[in-house]
Design a protein around this motif. Structure first.
Motif, PDB file in Angstrom:
ATOM      1  N   VAL A 473       1.035  -1.253   0.012  1.00  0.00           N
ATOM      2  CA  VAL A 473       0.023   0.042  -0.038  1.00  0.00           C
ATOM      3  C   VAL A 473       0.982   1.338   0.058  1.00  0.00           C
ATOM      4  O   VAL A 473       2.041   1.064   0.464  1.00  0.00           O
ATOM      5  N   THR A 474       0.477   2.341  -0.450  1.00  0.00           N
ATOM      6  CA  THR A 474       1.031   3.628  -0.647  1.00  0.00           C
ATOM      7  C   THR A 474       0.548   4.526   0.753  1.00  0.00           C
ATOM      8  O   THR A 474      -0.442   4.691   0.926  1.00  0.00           O
ATOM      9  N   ALA A 475       1.589   4.899   1.433  1.00  0.00           N
ATOM     10  CA  ALA A 475       1.032   5.822   2.703  1.00  0.00           C
ATOM     11  C   ALA A 475       1.640   7.199   2.644  1.00  0.00           C
ATOM     12  O   ALA A 475       2.734   7.273   2.402  1.00  0.00           O
ATOM     13  N   ILE A 476       1.136   8.040   3.412  1.00  0.00           N
ATOM     14  CA  ILE A 476       1.938   9.511   3.549  1.00  0.00           C
ATOM     15  C   ILE A 476       2.140   9.448   4.768  1.00  0.00           C
ATOM     16  O   ILE A 476       1.534   9.239   6.165  1.00  0.00           O
ATOM     17  N   VAL A 477       3.571   9.999   5.098  1.00  0.00           N
ATOM     18  CA  VAL A 477       4.208  10.374   6.497  1.00  0.00           C
ATOM     19  C   VAL A 477       3.533  11.694   7.065  1.00  0.00           C
ATOM     20  O   VAL A 477       3.545  12.489   6.510  1.00  0.00           O
ATOM     21  N   ARG A 478       3.022  11.327   8.385  1.00  0.00           N
ATOM     22  CA  ARG A 478       2.426  12.449   9.016  1.00  0.00           C
ATOM     23  C   ARG A 478       3.260  12.923  10.111  1.00  0.00           C
ATOM     24  O   ARG A 478       3.187  13.893  10.510  1.00  0.00           O
ATOM     25  N   GLU A 479       4.106  11.925  10.756  1.00  0.00           N
ATOM     26  CA  GLU A 479       5.116  12.423  11.728  1.00  0.00           C
ATOM     27  C   GLU A 479       6.165  11.490  11.956  1.00  0.00           C
ATOM     28  O   GLU A 479       6.017  10.233  11.698  1.00  0.00           O
ATOM     29  N   ALA A 480       7.477  11.962  12.110  1.00  0.00           N
ATOM     30  CA  ALA A 480       8.808  11.384  12.262  1.00  0.00           C
ATOM     31  C   ALA A 480       9.085  11.219  13.742  1.00  0.00           C
ATOM     32  O   ALA A 480       9.255  12.390  14.539  1.00  0.00           O
ATOM     33  N   ARG A 481       9.354  10.205  14.353  1.00  0.00           N
ATOM     34  CA  ARG A 481       9.710  10.151  15.997  1.00  0.00           C
ATOM     35  C   ARG A 481      10.953   9.275  15.912  1.00  0.00           C
ATOM     36  O   ARG A 481      11.489   8.745  15.053  1.00  0.00           O
ATOM     37  N   ASP A 502      11.841  -1.512  10.995  1.00  0.00           N
ATOM     38  CA  ASP A 502      10.916  -1.768   9.717  1.00  0.00           C
ATOM     39  C   ASP A 502      10.861  -0.731   8.610  1.00  0.00           C
ATOM     40  O   ASP A 502      10.429  -0.876   7.655  1.00  0.00           O
ATOM     41  N   LEU A 503      11.973   0.248   9.076  1.00  0.00           N
ATOM     42  CA  LEU A 503      11.970   1.359   7.799  1.00  0.00           C
ATOM     43  C   LEU A 503      12.570   0.913   6.715  1.00  0.00           C
ATOM     44  O   LEU A 503      12.606   1.514   5.475  1.00  0.00           O
ATOM     45  N   SER A 504      13.720  -0.021   6.850  1.00  0.00           N
ATOM     46  CA  SER A 504      14.450  -0.413   5.769  1.00  0.00           C
ATOM     47  C   SER A 504      15.212  -1.588   5.869  1.00  0.00           C
ATOM     48  O   SER A 504      15.329  -1.886   7.148  1.00  0.00           O
ATOM     49  N   GLY A 518       4.619  14.471   4.648  1.00  0.00           N
ATOM     50  CA  GLY A 518       3.962  14.521   3.436  1.00  0.00           C
ATOM     51  C   GLY A 518       4.364  13.765   2.225  1.00  0.00           C
ATOM     52  O   GLY A 518       3.911  13.323   1.162  1.00  0.00           O
ATOM     53  N   GLN A 519       5.658  12.961   2.744  1.00  0.00           N
ATOM     54  CA  GLN A 519       6.381  12.223   1.723  1.00  0.00           C
ATOM     55  C   GLN A 519       5.517  10.815   1.495  1.00  0.00           C
ATOM     56  O   GLN A 519       4.839  10.410   2.537  1.00  0.00           O
ATOM     57  N   LYS A 520       5.482  10.372   0.353  1.00  0.00           N
ATOM     58  CA  LYS A 520       4.795   9.152   0.153  1.00  0.00           C
ATOM     59  C   LYS A 520       5.770   8.084  -0.046  1.00  0.00           C
ATOM     60  O   LYS A 520       6.694   7.969  -0.416  1.00  0.00           O
ATOM     61  N   VAL A 521       5.131   6.930   0.913  1.00  0.00           N
ATOM     62  CA  VAL A 521       6.189   5.529   0.934  1.00  0.00           C
ATOM     63  C   VAL A 521       5.299   4.427   0.725  1.00  0.00           C
ATOM     64  O   VAL A 521       4.084   4.400   1.037  1.00  0.00           O
ATOM     65  N   ASP A 522       5.886   3.302   0.057  1.00  0.00           N
ATOM     66  CA  ASP A 522       5.516   2.413   0.003  1.00  0.00           C
ATOM     67  C   ASP A 522       5.669   1.199   0.959  1.00  0.00           C
ATOM     68  O   ASP A 522       6.922   1.244   1.461  1.00  0.00           O
ATOM     69  N   ALA A 523       4.614   0.397   1.329  1.00  0.00           N
ATOM     70  CA  ALA A 523       5.196  -0.613   2.590  1.00  0.00           C
ATOM     71  C   ALA A 523       4.107  -1.813   2.431  1.00  0.00           C
ATOM     72  O   ALA A 523       3.091  -1.543   1.625  1.00  0.00           O
ATOM     73  N   MET A 535      -0.727  -3.493  10.038  1.00  0.00           N
ATOM     74  CA  MET A 535       0.630  -3.177  10.274  1.00  0.00           C
ATOM     75  C   MET A 535       1.477  -3.091   9.489  1.00  0.00           C
ATOM     76  O   MET A 535       1.436  -4.195   8.457  1.00  0.00           O
ATOM     77  N   LEU A 536       2.235  -2.127   8.959  1.00  0.00           N
ATOM     78  CA  LEU A 536       3.122  -2.224   7.952  1.00  0.00           C
ATOM     79  C   LEU A 536       4.376  -2.186   8.168  1.00  0.00           C
ATOM     80  O   LEU A 536       4.922  -1.916   9.400  1.00  0.00           O
ATOM     81  N   SER A 537       5.301  -2.513   6.982  1.00  0.00           N
ATOM     82  CA  SER A 537       6.708  -2.707   6.963  1.00  0.00           C
ATOM     83  C   SER A 537       7.355  -2.457   5.695  1.00  0.00           C
ATOM     84  O   SER A 537       6.908  -3.093   4.701  1.00  0.00           O
ATOM     85  N   ILE A 538       8.380  -1.553   5.611  1.00  0.00           N
ATOM     86  CA  ILE A 538       8.925  -1.235   4.506  1.00  0.00           C
ATOM     87  C   ILE A 538      10.045  -2.261   4.117  1.00  0.00           C
ATOM     88  O   ILE A 538      10.313  -2.678   2.929  1.00  0.00           O
ATOM     89  N   LYS A 539      10.609  -2.591   5.318  1.00  0.00           N
ATOM     90  CA  LYS A 539      11.738  -3.706   5.034  1.00  0.00           C
ATOM     91  C   LYS A 539      11.130  -5.092   4.492  1.00  0.00           C
ATOM     92  O   LYS A 539      11.750  -5.729   3.575  1.00  0.00           O
TER      93      LYS A 539
END
Length: 577
Positions: A473-481, A502-504, A518-523, A535-539
């Motif tokens: 799925v394609t998701a939009i980044v709302r906050e980085a912690r 799970d980010l990479s 606002g960046q778009k990422v696939d996971a 539950m999502l995982s780019i890795k």
């Protein structure tokens, strides 16, 4: 008429010496006197002096008795003074009796003899005793062998005492009634203990109760009835069986004539329930009992009055390991148990609580044969696999090699989390070792091809909220912690949190700060939380895509490098574009 000569000075001196001599010979001594009259409360006594003396009649009245004096009687009196201001002799009957008593008591004290006395008054710390004219002190602790609340019945009665201390100068005498009673009891005990024998049955009266037993009076000598000898059944405290003042029938178990100690028993008069226990409780028999006591190491079960068995903590439950027995059973609870072992000589019975129920692994094997599919919750994740909670309170294990096709190790374990509901296939059930082997990947399409199709969502094994597991799925980044990034699927879809790990796939790229709001990422959707939140995982997506490319364009084992494979994949993608 003849004239009379006048007395000279020498005559007066002689008369004075004679008078003083009479005074010195009488004063401070005990002399004989005769009762000449009794006037009201006074007794008139002539002791041969110029005048008579008067003594109160109370001095002729012993404690608790009537006056003992009559006219003409000869009595001993003490001369305090030959004459007072009125010319009368100062006499004392009490002082005479006291002096005579002291002389007699000193002889008895030196000889260690007993003396007779009467308790007639109460003072601080004890009582006063009349010893035939001498007053003695009786301490409260010396009245009786045991503390006496009311001494009234003992007062005014002549009884023996033992002289403990005498000091004539100070006028102190200390006596004891207790020592007389102890000697008498010791003599009685010696005679009584000689008449008793082990095995004899005798009646007694309960005199005192303690935490460990009761003391029973056998008619002059006490015996100990221990709590373990009161009954064959478990007794928490002696007052559950007997009370003070009860008349009980007991058997003499042991007699120590040197120490004069006697051990008693009540249960010995009853039939022993352990006789023939092996026949009454054969190994393997299923019985019903009541929980009487719970300890750290197990629970005691009463099978019948007087017979208890122990269920060891290891035999409490099939599935609950290393838990306190109190969390499985409770006191007074009725339970079913199975006899595991009987030792009649040691009076021990080993019982099993779990054996009274079917082995849950056997039940699971019957209801879920190998090849069937079950559903359960992920209870725990370890370095080698996942533990799944199954029906019947048993757990099954999914080895990391059986989690997903083409994915193993930490990557496979990262696809599922604790609390997630999953479906798995039963691979093996080992009843003896209490083990169940499961496989999650076997539920999906078998083979590496199914794993390769995971990147496109074609082989999803679960779905919720319009999303499928293993779907990209394609998701939009709302906050980085610090721990990851918060994303939202689509413009109005659900939110999810992607953990740092799970980010990479590349550890250097697992930095949340490299993602912009606002960046778009696939996971890849790797599972769902209890609220069906994805539950999502780019890795995991990168791993799945790599497996897909390897399966489509070749294998590194055939000579192609990973760069060649990915380069070919990129060229193919450009051409398709």
């Amino acid at each position: 008429m003849a004239s009379t000569a006048m007395p000279t000075r020498d005559d007066f001196a002689a008369l004075l010496d004679k008078s003083l001599g009479e005074s010195q010979s009488f004063e401070g001594k005990v002399v004989k006197g005769r009762v000449t009259a009794i006037e009201n409360d006074l007794v008139v006594i002539d002791v041969g002096l110029k005048s008579e003396g008067r003594i109160s009649i109370r001095e002729f009245t012993p404690p608790g008795q009537a006056p003992q004096v009559s006219v003409g009687e000869e009595v001993d009196v003490y001369v305090d003074r030959v004459e007072n201001a009125f010319g009368e002799a100062m006499l004392s009957r009490d002082r005479a009796r006291r002096e005579a008593a002291w002389d007699k008591l000193e002889g008895q004290f030196n000889a260690g003899e007993r003396v007779d006395g009467v308790i007639f008054g109460r003072v601080k710390g004890g009582f006063t005793v009349d010893l035939g004219g001498a007053v003695a002190f009786l301490p409260g602790s010396q009245v009786d062998i045991r503390p006496v609340r009311d001494v009234t019945p003992l007062m005014g009665i002549a009884q023996p005492f033992q002289l403990l201390k005498m000091d004539r100068k100070r006028g102190n005498i200390v006596v004891s009634r207790r020592s007389i009673l102890e000697e008498t009891r010791a003599e009685a005990r010696t005679g009584l203990i000689q008449s008793l024998s082990e095995g004899q049955v005798i009646d007694g009266v309960v005199k005192n109760i303690t935490d460990y037993g009761a003391f029973v009076d056998l008619g002059g000598i006490d015996g100990l009835l221990h709590v373990t000898d009161m009954s064959y059944k478990r007794v928490g405290h002696p007052n559950e069986v007997i009370n003070i003042g009860d008349t009980v029938k007991v058997q003499i178990i042991r007699i120590n004539r040197d120490t004069q100690r006697i051990s008693l028993g009540m249960k010995q008069l009853e039939s022993d329930p352990w006789e023939g226990a092996e026949a009454k409780y054969p190994v393997g028999a299923k019985l019903k009992g009541r929980v009487t006591n719970i300890t750290e190491y197990g629970a005691f079960i009463e099978l019948e009055p007087g017979i208890e068995g122990l269920v060891h903590v290891s035999e409490m439950s099939w599935v609950k390991k290393n838990v306190h027995p109190g969390k499985i059973v409770s006191t007074s609870q009725e339970v079913d148990v199975v006899v595991l072992e009987v030792d009649g000589e040691k009076r021990r019975i080993s019982l099993g609580l779990k054996q009274a129920q079917r082995n849950p692994w056997e039940v699971f094997a019957e209801q879920h044969p190998v090849g069937s599919v079950v559903e359960g919750e992920v209870k725990n994740s370890t370095e080698f696999g996942l533990f799944i909670g199954l029906p019947g309170e048993v757990d099954g294990m999914v080895h990391m090699s059986d989690i997903a096709w083409g994915v193993s190790g930490e990557s496979a374990l990262a696809l599922h989390h604790k609390g997630e509901m999953v479906k798995a296939q039963v691979l093996e059930v080992d009843v003896e070792r209490e083990r169940i082997s499961l496989g999650i990947k076997q539920v999906s399409a078998e083979g590496a091809g199914a794993a390769a199709g995971a990147g496109t969502g074609a082989a999803a094994t679960a779905s919720a909220g319009g999303f499928s597991k293993n779907e990209i799925v394609t998701a939009i980044v709302r906050e980085a912690r610090d721990g990851g990034i918060e994303v939202q699927i689509g413009e109005d879809g659900p939110t999810a949190f992607i953990k740092r790990s799970d980010l990479s796939r590349d550890r250097d790229e697992q930095r949340p700060e490299r993602f912009q709001v606002g960046q778009k990422v696939d996971a890849l959707v790797v599972g769902f939380e209890r609220g069906k939140k994805p539950m999502l995982s780019i890795k995991a997506m990168q791993i799945a895509e790599e497996k897909q490319q390897v399966a489509q364009y070749g294998s590194s084992d055939s000579g192609a490098s990973l760069g060649d494979i990915l380069g070919a994949a990129l060229n193919k993608a450009k051409q398709d574009g």
